[in-house]
Design a protein around this motif. Sequence first.
Motif, PDB file in Angstrom:
ATOM      1  N   CYS A  53       0.722  -1.119   0.025  1.00  0.00           N
ATOM      2  CA  CYS A  53       0.058  -0.118  -0.057  1.00  0.00           C
ATOM      3  C   CYS A  53       0.940   1.277  -0.068  1.00  0.00           C
ATOM      4  CB  CYS A  53      -1.004   0.003   1.355  1.00  0.00           C
ATOM      5  SG  CYS A  53      -1.924   1.464   1.386  1.00  0.00           S
ATOM      6  N   GLU A  54       0.283   2.289  -0.645  1.00  0.00           N
ATOM      7  CA  GLU A  54       1.285   3.569  -0.757  1.00  0.00           C
ATOM      8  C   GLU A  54       0.636   4.510   0.264  1.00  0.00           C
ATOM      9  OE1 GLU A  54       0.119   4.474  -4.843  1.00  0.00           O
ATOM     10  OE2 GLU A  54       1.241   2.635  -5.499  1.00  0.00           O
ATOM     11  N   CYS A  63      -4.668   0.940   2.753  1.00  0.00           N
ATOM     12  CA  CYS A  63      -5.813   1.799   2.689  1.00  0.00           C
ATOM     13  C   CYS A  63      -7.091   1.060   1.849  1.00  0.00           C
ATOM     14  CB  CYS A  63      -5.390   3.234   2.018  1.00  0.00           C
ATOM     15  SG  CYS A  63      -4.895   3.068   0.256  1.00  0.00           S
ATOM     16  N   GLY A  64      -6.718   0.325   1.015  1.00  0.00           N
ATOM     17  CA  GLY A  64      -7.808  -0.205   0.084  1.00  0.00           C
ATOM     18  C   GLY A  64      -8.230   0.624  -1.211  1.00  0.00           C
ATOM     19  N   ASP A  65      -7.458   1.879  -1.235  1.00  0.00           N
ATOM     20  CA  ASP A  65      -8.029   2.742  -2.039  1.00  0.00           C
ATOM     21  C   ASP A  65      -6.810   3.397  -3.104  1.00  0.00           C
ATOM     22  OD1 ASP A  65     -10.181   4.195  -2.902  1.00  0.00           O
ATOM     23  OD2 ASP A  65      -9.802   5.967  -1.962  1.00  0.00           O
ATOM     24  N   CYS A  66      -5.422   3.211  -2.607  1.00  0.00           N
ATOM     25  CA  CYS A  66      -4.317   3.749  -3.454  1.00  0.00           C
ATOM     26  C   CYS A  66      -4.283   2.730  -4.745  1.00  0.00           C
ATOM     27  CB  CYS A  66      -3.157   3.801  -2.837  1.00  0.00           C
ATOM     28  SG  CYS A  66      -2.293   2.075  -2.194  1.00  0.00           S
ATOM     29  N   CYS A  69      -3.279  -0.763  -3.860  1.00  0.00           N
ATOM     30  CA  CYS A  69      -4.170  -1.456  -3.533  1.00  0.00           C
ATOM     31  C   CYS A  69      -5.219  -2.054  -4.453  1.00  0.00           C
ATOM     32  CB  CYS A  69      -4.973  -0.699  -2.316  1.00  0.00           C
ATOM     33  SG  CYS A  69      -4.062  -0.778  -0.757  1.00  0.00           S
TER      34      CYS A  69
HETATM   35 ZN   LIG Z   1      -3.611   1.444  -0.201  1.00  0.00          ZN
END
Ligand SMILES: [Zn+2]
Length: 355
Positions: A53-54, A63-66, A69
């Motif tokens: 993850c970033e 984060c699930g969003d980058c 991810c």
């Molecule tokens: Zn992430």
Amino acid sequence: MSAIRALPWQQAAWSQLTRARTQSQLSHAWLVSGTHGVGKRAVVAALVASLLCEHTQADGSACGDCKSCKMLLAGGHPDAHLLCLDGHLGLAANASLQREDGITHWQPDKASKRREISIDGVRSLIEGLGLASHRQGNKVAVIAPAEDLSRASADALLKTIEEPTANTFVVLIADQALSLSATLRSRCQQLRLGLPPPDAALDWLQTELPAQDRRSLQAALDLARGAPLTALAQLQDSATPPAIAWRAALDAIASGRGDPMKLAAEIDDDTAIAFLHCCQGWLADRLRAQLGTTAALNGTRVAELNRELHDAHRRLDSNTRAQLVMEAMLIGWVRLLASQAAPSPQSPPMQSRAR
Ligand SMILES: [Zn+2]
């Protein structure tokens, strides 16, 4: 998109991993083991996502969003590798760790029986891990289940684990860590996952399946011997797992309405052990429900019911036909429960109630 987290009862394991990472002491090779269905893949998916993850969260979760991810969730992250019987594939952050439409680096010959992870698969993985990171970050490989590695494959893997390239992490997943070679085990830091407390498992199942009633969830959990993901798979597999029907039949027998011979006829050699576990769970559940009530089973009866259970286990081990064993056990239970129900000055009667 929400953060990619370990399961609720895995917080201790998660803290162990994040603490090691924060202190820059995260081992480059991990062996994650534990009973089938305890959630090994979930904690590994969370770890892999976190390593790639970033924008990790405060608790170390991804984060699930980058971009990383998102690629990982789709099974398309170039630095996330999965080695399994299906080949050397892109790793996906989901329950199976793989996606049909994810990356395929290498696949075994379809004609092969594919009973083990061949050395060609390991070579493909080693080659992939030897390349520079595509995203200037970590590279992660998961091997699952590690028990599927052939002996030659496990040997070929040793060098990669002992002398990893920079920012490279390898995670092995196994139900039975002891079935791996001692050398392979000794090169990995071990993380052993235990079964969650029953209440935590039930609460999680209830969150996953809000429409299911708690008794059905408890029955599925008993049948799965406390392994929440096995219980979930069973509940999702079929609308009426056998444990639920079995429990209803046991309730009926306890209240004098059921037919023990009919129930025994439904049990065969394949389901006998699961049925005995269901009986154990049913008995424990009944005792819990009766604690503090005047209708409790008395201690002598509980011991006798339990003895019938143990006898049934022993007779199954001696290869007696499952149906005969169950008939004998259930008839024994009927006798004991009926004598319990007869009023006596020493012990109050057990209330017959369908539960
Ligand atoms: Zn992430």
